[in-house]
Write a protein that holds these residues in place. Structure first.
Motif, mmCIF file in Angstrom:
data_model
loop_
_atom_site.group_PDB
_atom_site.id
_atom_site.type_symbol
_atom_site.label_atom_id
_atom_site.label_comp_id
_atom_site.label_asym_id
_atom_site.label_seq_id
_atom_site.Cartn_x
_atom_site.Cartn_y
_atom_site.Cartn_z
ATOM 1 N N ILE A 186 0.608 -1.277 -0.099
ATOM 2 C CA ILE A 186 -0.100 -0.057 0.089
ATOM 3 C C ILE A 186 0.753 1.166 0.070
ATOM 4 N N ASN A 197 -1.673 6.823 3.172
ATOM 5 C CA ASN A 197 -2.075 5.156 3.019
ATOM 6 C C ASN A 197 -3.607 5.095 3.304
ATOM 7 N N PHE A 234 -7.543 3.815 -0.134
ATOM 8 C CA PHE A 234 -6.800 2.850 -0.173
ATOM 9 C C PHE A 234 -6.836 1.914 1.099
ATOM 10 N N LYS A 267 -5.610 -1.772 2.439
ATOM 11 C CA LYS A 267 -4.675 -2.811 2.391
ATOM 12 C C LYS A 267 -5.074 -4.115 2.857
ATOM 13 N N THR A 270 -3.303 -4.299 -2.707
ATOM 14 C CA THR A 270 -3.836 -2.883 -2.145
ATOM 15 C C THR A 270 -4.989 -2.801 -3.075
#
Length: 418
Positions: free
Chosen positions: A240, A295, A316, A318, A324
Protein backbone atom coordinates in the motif's frame (compact mmCIF):
# COMPACT_ATOMS: atom_id res chain seq x y z
CA UNK A 1 -29.78 11.38 -55.62
CA UNK A 2 -33.23 9.77 -55.62
CA UNK A 3 -33.06 8.09 -52.23
CA UNK A 4 -30.44 9.81 -50.03
CA UNK A 5 -31.83 8.24 -46.86
CA UNK A 6 -31.48 4.74 -48.29
CA UNK A 7 -27.94 5.57 -49.41
CA UNK A 8 -26.99 6.75 -45.91
CA UNK A 9 -28.50 3.61 -44.40
CA UNK A 10 -26.41 1.50 -46.75
CA UNK A 11 -23.25 3.43 -45.88
CA UNK A 12 -23.90 2.98 -42.15
CA UNK A 13 -24.56 -0.74 -42.55
CA UNK A 14 -21.39 -1.18 -44.61
CA UNK A 15 -19.29 0.76 -42.09
CA UNK A 16 -20.72 -1.33 -39.26
CA UNK A 17 -19.92 -4.58 -41.05
CA UNK A 18 -16.37 -3.39 -41.75
CA UNK A 19 -15.92 -2.41 -38.09
CA UNK A 20 -17.11 -5.71 -36.62
CA UNK A 21 -15.76 -8.04 -39.34
CA UNK A 22 -12.26 -6.57 -39.34
CA UNK A 23 -9.79 -9.51 -39.71
CA UNK A 24 -7.47 -8.26 -36.94
CA UNK A 25 -9.75 -6.60 -34.36
CA UNK A 26 -13.22 -7.73 -35.36
CA UNK A 27 -13.30 -10.70 -32.99
CA UNK A 28 -12.43 -8.55 -29.98
CA UNK A 29 -15.01 -5.92 -30.98
CA UNK A 30 -17.74 -8.54 -31.33
CA UNK A 31 -16.83 -9.96 -27.93
CA UNK A 32 -17.01 -6.53 -26.33
CA UNK A 33 -20.39 -5.90 -27.96
CA UNK A 34 -21.71 -9.25 -26.71
CA UNK A 35 -20.46 -8.53 -23.19
CA UNK A 36 -22.12 -5.11 -23.19
CA UNK A 37 -25.41 -6.60 -24.39
CA UNK A 38 -25.33 -9.22 -21.62
CA UNK A 39 -24.43 -6.54 -19.05
CA UNK A 40 -27.37 -4.30 -19.98
CA UNK A 41 -29.75 -7.25 -20.11
CA UNK A 42 -28.81 -8.09 -16.52
CA UNK A 43 -29.24 -4.44 -15.51
CA UNK A 44 -32.67 -4.33 -17.15
CA UNK A 45 -33.72 -7.50 -15.33
CA UNK A 46 -32.63 -6.11 -11.96
CA UNK A 47 -34.33 -2.79 -12.69
CA UNK A 48 -37.59 -4.51 -13.58
CA UNK A 49 -37.52 -6.42 -10.29
CA UNK A 50 -36.91 -3.19 -8.34
CA UNK A 51 -39.83 -1.49 -10.09
CA UNK A 52 -42.11 -4.46 -9.40
CA UNK A 53 -41.32 -4.47 -5.68
CA UNK A 54 -41.66 -0.70 -5.40
CA UNK A 55 -45.02 -0.64 -7.19
CA UNK A 56 -46.29 -3.53 -5.05
CA UNK A 57 -45.26 -1.83 -1.81
CA UNK A 58 -46.80 1.49 -2.83
CA UNK A 59 -50.04 -0.19 -3.81
CA UNK A 60 -50.23 -1.98 -0.48
CA UNK A 61 -49.57 1.30 1.33
CA UNK A 62 -52.27 3.13 -0.62
CA UNK A 63 -54.81 0.39 0.09
CA UNK A 64 -53.94 0.44 3.80
CA UNK A 65 -54.32 4.23 4.01
CA UNK A 66 -57.65 4.11 2.21
CA UNK A 67 -58.94 1.37 4.53
CA UNK A 68 -57.85 3.19 7.70
CA UNK A 69 -59.39 6.46 6.49
CA UNK A 70 -62.84 5.01 7.25
CA UNK A 71 -61.89 3.49 10.59
CA UNK A 72 -61.68 5.09 14.02
CA UNK A 73 -58.07 4.75 15.11
CA UNK A 74 -57.06 4.78 18.77
CA UNK A 75 -53.38 3.79 18.77
CA UNK A 76 -51.33 3.09 21.86
CA UNK A 77 -49.38 6.03 23.26
CA UNK A 78 -46.00 4.67 22.16
CA UNK A 79 -47.31 4.06 18.63
CA UNK A 80 -48.73 7.58 18.43
CA UNK A 81 -45.45 9.04 19.71
CA UNK A 82 -43.53 7.22 16.98
CA UNK A 83 -45.93 8.54 14.32
CA UNK A 84 -45.55 12.12 15.55
CA UNK A 85 -41.77 11.91 15.73
CA UNK A 86 -41.65 10.57 12.17
CA UNK A 87 -43.75 13.53 11.03
CA UNK A 88 -41.64 16.06 12.97
CA UNK A 89 -38.48 14.91 11.18
CA UNK A 90 -39.91 16.16 7.87
CA UNK A 91 -40.81 19.66 9.05
CA UNK A 92 -38.13 20.97 11.42
CA UNK A 93 -34.38 21.28 11.03
CA UNK A 94 -33.65 20.10 14.60
CA UNK A 95 -36.07 17.25 15.41
CA UNK A 96 -33.89 16.01 18.28
CA UNK A 97 -34.52 19.34 20.09
CA UNK A 98 -38.21 18.45 20.51
CA UNK A 99 -39.61 15.98 23.05
CA UNK A 100 -43.04 14.41 22.50
CA UNK A 101 -45.47 13.11 25.11
CA UNK A 102 -48.64 11.24 24.09
CA UNK A 103 -51.58 10.50 26.38
CA UNK A 104 -54.95 9.27 25.10
CA UNK A 105 -54.64 11.00 21.73
CA UNK A 106 -53.34 14.26 23.21
CA UNK A 107 -49.86 15.33 22.11
CA UNK A 108 -47.69 17.67 24.19
CA UNK A 109 -44.41 18.94 22.75
CA UNK A 110 -41.48 20.34 24.73
CA UNK A 111 -38.12 21.75 23.71
CA UNK A 112 -36.88 24.39 21.25
CA UNK A 113 -38.00 25.30 17.73
CA UNK A 114 -37.33 28.10 15.25
CA UNK A 115 -40.17 30.59 14.80
CA UNK A 116 -40.34 30.07 11.03
CA UNK A 117 -40.96 26.34 11.52
CA UNK A 118 -43.59 26.51 14.28
CA UNK A 119 -46.79 26.87 12.20
CA UNK A 120 -45.85 24.10 9.79
CA UNK A 121 -44.88 21.84 12.69
CA UNK A 122 -48.21 22.26 14.53
CA UNK A 123 -50.24 21.73 11.35
CA UNK A 124 -48.27 18.60 10.51
CA UNK A 125 -48.70 17.08 13.98
CA UNK A 126 -52.47 17.76 13.91
CA UNK A 127 -52.69 15.83 10.63
CA UNK A 128 -51.23 12.63 12.13
CA UNK A 129 -53.75 9.82 12.28
CA UNK A 130 -54.86 9.24 15.88
CA UNK A 131 -54.01 12.73 17.17
CA UNK A 132 -56.97 14.45 18.82
CA UNK A 133 -55.37 17.47 20.49
CA UNK A 134 -52.01 19.24 20.28
CA UNK A 135 -50.51 21.28 23.10
CA UNK A 136 -47.31 23.25 22.59
CA UNK A 137 -44.88 23.94 25.43
CA UNK A 138 -42.10 24.78 22.97
CA UNK A 139 -39.59 27.57 23.41
CA UNK A 140 -39.73 29.60 20.19
CA UNK A 141 -36.56 31.31 18.90
CA UNK A 142 -36.28 33.77 16.03
CA UNK A 143 -32.85 32.35 15.17
CA UNK A 144 -30.44 29.74 16.49
CA UNK A 145 -28.32 32.31 18.32
CA UNK A 146 -26.56 30.72 21.28
CA UNK A 147 -29.15 27.94 21.76
CA UNK A 148 -27.18 24.65 21.79
CA UNK A 149 -30.10 22.52 20.58
CA UNK A 150 -30.57 24.65 17.45
CA UNK A 151 -27.00 24.65 16.15
CA UNK A 152 -26.37 23.16 12.73
CA UNK A 153 -29.21 21.14 11.27
CA UNK A 154 -30.60 20.79 7.76
CA UNK A 155 -33.51 22.82 6.43
CA UNK A 156 -36.58 20.65 5.87
CA UNK A 157 -39.18 21.22 3.16
CA UNK A 158 -41.98 19.08 4.53
CA UNK A 159 -43.63 16.25 2.64
CA UNK A 160 -43.44 16.83 -1.07
CA UNK A 161 -45.09 15.03 -3.95
CA UNK A 162 -42.86 12.36 -5.47
CA UNK A 163 -42.26 14.25 -8.73
CA UNK A 164 -41.20 17.38 -6.82
CA UNK A 165 -38.41 15.55 -5.03
CA UNK A 166 -34.81 15.45 -6.21
CA UNK A 167 -34.90 11.69 -6.73
CA UNK A 168 -37.93 9.91 -8.18
CA UNK A 169 -39.16 6.52 -7.06
CA UNK A 170 -38.58 3.53 -9.39
CA UNK A 171 -42.32 3.38 -10.17
CA UNK A 172 -42.51 7.06 -11.12
CA UNK A 173 -39.40 6.73 -13.27
CA UNK A 174 -40.74 3.74 -15.17
CA UNK A 175 -44.17 5.30 -15.79
CA UNK A 176 -42.89 8.72 -16.85
CA UNK A 177 -40.05 7.19 -18.86
CA UNK A 178 -42.59 5.15 -20.83
CA UNK A 179 -44.70 8.26 -21.32
CA UNK A 180 -41.67 10.15 -22.60
CA UNK A 181 -40.90 7.39 -25.10
CA UNK A 182 -44.50 7.55 -26.29
CA UNK A 183 -44.27 11.31 -26.84
CA UNK A 184 -41.04 10.89 -28.83
CA UNK A 185 -42.65 8.19 -30.96
CA UNK A 186 -45.56 10.55 -31.65
CA UNK A 187 -43.12 13.25 -32.75
CA UNK A 188 -41.39 10.88 -35.17
CA UNK A 189 -44.70 9.74 -36.60
CA UNK A 190 -46.37 13.12 -37.16
CA UNK A 191 -43.52 15.65 -37.48
CA UNK A 192 -45.73 18.71 -36.86
CA UNK A 193 -44.73 21.75 -34.75
CA UNK A 194 -46.96 20.64 -31.87
CA UNK A 195 -45.63 17.09 -32.02
CA UNK A 196 -42.07 18.43 -31.99
CA UNK A 197 -42.79 20.26 -28.73
CA UNK A 198 -44.26 17.06 -27.30
CA UNK A 199 -41.23 15.13 -28.54
CA UNK A 200 -38.89 17.57 -26.78
CA UNK A 201 -40.91 17.15 -23.58
CA UNK A 202 -40.73 13.38 -24.05
CA UNK A 203 -36.94 13.55 -24.45
CA UNK A 204 -36.62 15.50 -21.20
CA UNK A 205 -38.92 13.10 -19.34
CA UNK A 206 -37.06 10.07 -20.62
CA UNK A 207 -33.66 11.56 -19.77
CA UNK A 208 -34.88 12.53 -16.29
CA UNK A 209 -36.30 9.04 -15.68
CA UNK A 210 -33.18 7.23 -16.92
CA UNK A 211 -30.64 9.28 -14.98
CA UNK A 212 -32.72 10.28 -11.93
CA UNK A 213 -30.98 13.68 -11.92
CA UNK A 214 -32.77 16.98 -11.41
CA UNK A 215 -32.99 19.51 -14.24
CA UNK A 216 -29.91 21.50 -13.22
CA UNK A 217 -27.72 18.40 -13.05
CA UNK A 218 -29.31 16.94 -16.17
CA UNK A 219 -28.39 19.98 -18.27
CA UNK A 220 -25.17 20.87 -16.44
CA UNK A 221 -26.54 24.17 -15.09
CA UNK A 222 -25.78 25.97 -11.85
CA UNK A 223 -22.01 25.40 -11.73
CA UNK A 224 -22.25 22.83 -8.94
CA UNK A 225 -19.61 20.13 -8.55
CA UNK A 226 -22.10 17.34 -7.84
CA UNK A 227 -23.76 16.13 -10.99
CA UNK A 228 -22.85 12.89 -12.73
CA UNK A 229 -21.22 10.29 -10.50
CA UNK A 230 -18.64 7.81 -11.75
CA UNK A 231 -16.69 5.28 -9.74
CA UNK A 232 -14.22 2.47 -10.30
CA UNK A 233 -11.73 0.35 -8.41
CA UNK A 234 -8.91 -2.14 -8.79
CA UNK A 235 -6.81 -4.52 -6.71
CA UNK A 236 -3.08 -3.95 -7.23
CA UNK A 237 -0.53 -6.58 -6.20
CA UNK A 238 1.84 -4.18 -4.47
CA UNK A 239 2.36 -2.79 -0.95
CA UNK A 240 0.00 0.00 0.00
CA UNK A 241 2.92 2.38 0.63
CA UNK A 242 4.09 2.12 -3.00
CA UNK A 243 0.57 2.40 -4.41
CA UNK A 244 -0.22 5.46 -2.31
CA UNK A 245 3.13 7.09 -3.10
CA UNK A 246 2.47 6.72 -6.81
CA UNK A 247 -1.18 7.76 -6.97
CA UNK A 248 -1.12 10.55 -4.39
CA UNK A 249 1.61 12.48 -6.22
CA UNK A 250 -0.03 14.63 -8.94
CA UNK A 251 3.22 14.88 -10.89
CA UNK A 252 3.01 11.18 -11.83
CA UNK A 253 -0.20 11.47 -13.82
CA UNK A 254 1.49 12.68 -17.01
CA UNK A 255 2.92 9.16 -17.30
CA UNK A 256 -0.24 7.40 -16.18
CA UNK A 257 -2.61 9.05 -18.67
CA UNK A 258 -2.44 10.45 -22.19
CA UNK A 259 -5.16 13.08 -21.73
CA UNK A 260 -3.35 15.72 -19.65
CA UNK A 261 -1.19 18.00 -21.77
CA UNK A 262 0.49 20.05 -19.05
CA UNK A 263 0.24 21.05 -15.41
CA UNK A 264 1.40 24.03 -13.40
CA UNK A 265 2.01 23.67 -9.69
CA UNK A 266 0.64 26.82 -8.04
CA UNK A 267 1.63 25.76 -4.53
CA UNK A 268 -0.50 25.09 -1.45
CA UNK A 269 -1.96 21.99 -3.08
CA UNK A 270 -3.30 23.94 -6.10
CA UNK A 271 -2.69 22.95 -9.73
CA UNK A 272 -3.59 24.32 -13.13
CA UNK A 273 -3.75 21.76 -15.90
CA UNK A 274 -4.51 21.63 -19.60
CA UNK A 275 -6.57 18.71 -20.90
CA UNK A 276 -6.98 17.78 -24.55
CA UNK A 277 -10.60 17.51 -25.73
CA UNK A 278 -11.91 15.59 -28.76
CA UNK A 279 -11.06 17.34 -32.01
CA UNK A 280 -7.85 18.84 -30.70
CA UNK A 281 -9.47 21.48 -28.46
CA UNK A 282 -8.09 22.15 -25.00
CA UNK A 283 -9.72 22.82 -21.62
CA UNK A 284 -8.19 24.57 -18.64
CA UNK A 285 -8.86 22.93 -15.28
CA UNK A 286 -7.97 24.26 -11.85
CA UNK A 287 -7.79 21.83 -8.96
CA UNK A 288 -6.97 21.77 -5.27
CA UNK A 289 -6.06 18.72 -3.18
CA UNK A 290 -8.10 19.30 -0.04
CA UNK A 291 -7.26 16.25 2.09
CA UNK A 292 -4.49 13.69 2.31
CA UNK A 293 -4.40 10.87 4.86
CA UNK A 294 -1.26 8.79 4.30
CA UNK A 295 -1.99 5.29 2.95
CA UNK A 296 -5.74 5.87 3.37
CA UNK A 297 -7.37 8.73 1.47
CA UNK A 298 -6.86 11.55 -1.04
CA UNK A 299 -9.58 14.13 -1.83
CA UNK A 300 -9.57 16.80 -4.54
CA UNK A 301 -11.98 19.37 -5.96
CA UNK A 302 -12.08 21.98 -8.69
CA UNK A 303 -11.46 25.69 -8.20
CA UNK A 304 -14.05 28.33 -9.24
CA UNK A 305 -12.16 29.18 -12.47
CA UNK A 306 -12.13 25.56 -13.68
CA UNK A 307 -13.76 24.80 -17.05
CA UNK A 308 -15.67 21.90 -15.45
CA UNK A 309 -16.71 21.81 -11.78
CA UNK A 310 -15.87 18.47 -10.15
CA UNK A 311 -14.81 16.74 -6.94
CA UNK A 312 -13.40 13.31 -6.20
CA UNK A 313 -11.74 11.00 -3.71
CA UNK A 314 -9.55 7.88 -3.73
CA UNK A 315 -9.56 5.32 -0.93
CA UNK A 316 -6.70 2.87 -0.27
CA UNK A 317 -7.36 -0.40 1.57
CA UNK A 318 -4.59 -2.80 2.61
CA UNK A 319 -5.68 -6.37 1.84
CA UNK A 320 -2.36 -7.91 2.90
CA UNK A 321 1.32 -7.02 2.78
CA UNK A 322 1.45 -7.18 -1.02
CA UNK A 323 -2.13 -6.44 -2.13
CA UNK A 324 -3.90 -3.07 -2.13
CA UNK A 325 -7.45 -2.20 -3.10
CA UNK A 326 -8.01 1.26 -4.62
CA UNK A 327 -11.50 2.75 -4.91
CA UNK A 328 -12.05 6.03 -6.79
CA UNK A 329 -15.29 8.02 -6.81
CA UNK A 330 -15.88 11.29 -8.62
CA UNK A 331 -18.73 13.66 -9.39
CA UNK A 332 -18.59 16.25 -12.15
CA UNK A 333 -20.99 18.64 -13.87
CA UNK A 334 -19.96 19.15 -17.53
CA UNK A 335 -21.52 21.79 -19.81
CA UNK A 336 -24.53 20.08 -21.34
CA UNK A 337 -24.92 17.72 -18.40
CA UNK A 338 -25.85 14.13 -19.16
CA UNK A 339 -25.92 14.74 -22.91
CA UNK A 340 -22.26 15.79 -22.90
CA UNK A 341 -21.43 12.77 -20.75
CA UNK A 342 -23.19 10.41 -23.17
CA UNK A 343 -21.36 11.96 -26.12
CA UNK A 344 -18.05 11.56 -24.28
CA UNK A 345 -18.93 7.96 -23.46
CA UNK A 346 -19.69 7.23 -27.11
CA UNK A 347 -16.26 8.63 -28.01
CA UNK A 348 -14.62 6.67 -25.15
CA UNK A 349 -13.54 9.94 -23.53
CA UNK A 350 -14.92 10.43 -20.04
CA UNK A 351 -13.68 10.50 -16.44
CA UNK A 352 -14.26 6.79 -15.83
CA UNK A 353 -12.07 5.91 -18.78
CA UNK A 354 -9.32 8.13 -17.40
CA UNK A 355 -9.59 6.60 -13.92
CA UNK A 356 -9.56 3.08 -15.38
CA UNK A 357 -6.52 3.93 -17.48
CA UNK A 358 -4.64 5.43 -14.53
CA UNK A 359 -5.35 2.46 -12.28
CA UNK A 360 -4.46 -0.09 -14.95
CA UNK A 361 -1.16 1.60 -15.77
CA UNK A 362 -0.36 1.85 -12.07
CA UNK A 363 -1.02 -1.87 -11.75
CA UNK A 364 1.15 -2.66 -14.77
CA UNK A 365 4.00 -0.50 -13.48
CA UNK A 366 4.03 -1.83 -9.92
CA UNK A 367 3.51 -5.45 -10.96
CA UNK A 368 6.28 -5.23 -13.57
CA UNK A 369 4.15 -5.75 -16.74
CA UNK A 370 4.72 -2.54 -18.70
CA UNK A 371 4.00 -2.64 -22.45
CA UNK A 372 6.29 -0.23 -24.27
CA UNK A 373 5.05 2.90 -26.00
CA UNK A 374 6.51 4.18 -29.24
CA UNK A 375 8.90 7.07 -28.78
CA UNK A 376 7.45 10.35 -29.97
CA UNK A 377 3.98 8.86 -30.32
CA UNK A 378 1.12 11.31 -30.52
CA UNK A 379 -0.81 11.92 -27.29
CA UNK A 380 -4.47 11.09 -27.49
CA UNK A 381 -7.26 12.68 -25.46
CA UNK A 382 -8.90 10.37 -22.96
CA UNK A 383 -11.06 12.15 -20.46
CA UNK A 384 -11.94 15.70 -21.16
CA UNK A 385 -12.92 16.40 -17.62
CA UNK A 386 -11.01 15.84 -14.50
CA UNK A 387 -10.89 12.18 -13.69
CA UNK A 388 -7.69 12.34 -11.66
CA UNK A 389 -5.05 14.60 -10.26
CA UNK A 390 -2.97 17.01 -12.32
CA UNK A 391 -0.03 15.71 -14.23
CA UNK A 392 3.20 17.30 -15.29
CA UNK A 393 6.94 17.08 -14.94
CA UNK A 394 8.45 14.58 -12.56
CA UNK A 395 9.65 16.01 -9.24
CA UNK A 396 12.86 14.99 -7.50
CA UNK A 397 12.51 11.74 -5.59
CA UNK A 398 9.14 10.74 -7.02
CA UNK A 399 8.73 7.27 -8.53
CA UNK A 400 9.16 7.25 -12.25
CA UNK A 401 6.42 5.68 -14.35
CA UNK A 402 7.03 4.57 -17.89
CA UNK A 403 4.15 4.85 -20.35
CA UNK A 404 1.89 1.90 -20.83
CA UNK A 405 -1.28 1.68 -22.86
CA UNK A 406 -4.39 -0.27 -21.89
CA UNK A 407 -7.99 -0.29 -23.04
CA UNK A 408 -10.51 1.18 -20.56
CA UNK A 409 -14.25 0.87 -20.59
CA UNK A 410 -16.41 3.95 -20.91
CA UNK A 411 -18.51 5.13 -17.96
CA UNK A 412 -22.25 5.77 -17.72
CA UNK A 413 -24.46 7.99 -15.57
CA UNK A 414 -25.25 6.60 -12.14
CA UNK A 415 -28.95 5.75 -11.89
CA UNK A 416 -30.09 6.46 -8.35
CA UNK A 417 -32.62 4.37 -6.49
CA UNK A 418 -32.65 1.64 -9.10
Amino acid sequence: MAHPISFLKGVCCGAGLMYFMDPERGRRRRSLLRDQCVHYCHKATRAAEVVRRDAQNRLQGTVAEFRHAFQHDEPADDVLTARVRAKIGRYVSHPSAIDVDASGGRITMFGSVLARELDGLLAAVRSVRGVGEVQSALRVHDDAGATPDLQGGVERRGERYDLMQEYWSPTSRSVLGAAGLGLMATCLGRRTPSSMLLGTLGLMLTSRAMTNLDTFKLLGLGGRRRGINVQTGLVINAPIEKVFELLSDPQNYSRLSDSIESVEDLGDGRYHKTVRLPGGAEAMLSERIVSVQPNELVRWRSEPDSFVPYAGAAWFNKLDDNRTEVQVCMSYNPPGGVFSHLAASAAHMNPKMLMDEVLMRTKQHLEGSQPSREEGGERTGAAASTGGHPAGSEPQGSPRVEGASSPAQAGEPVIHNL
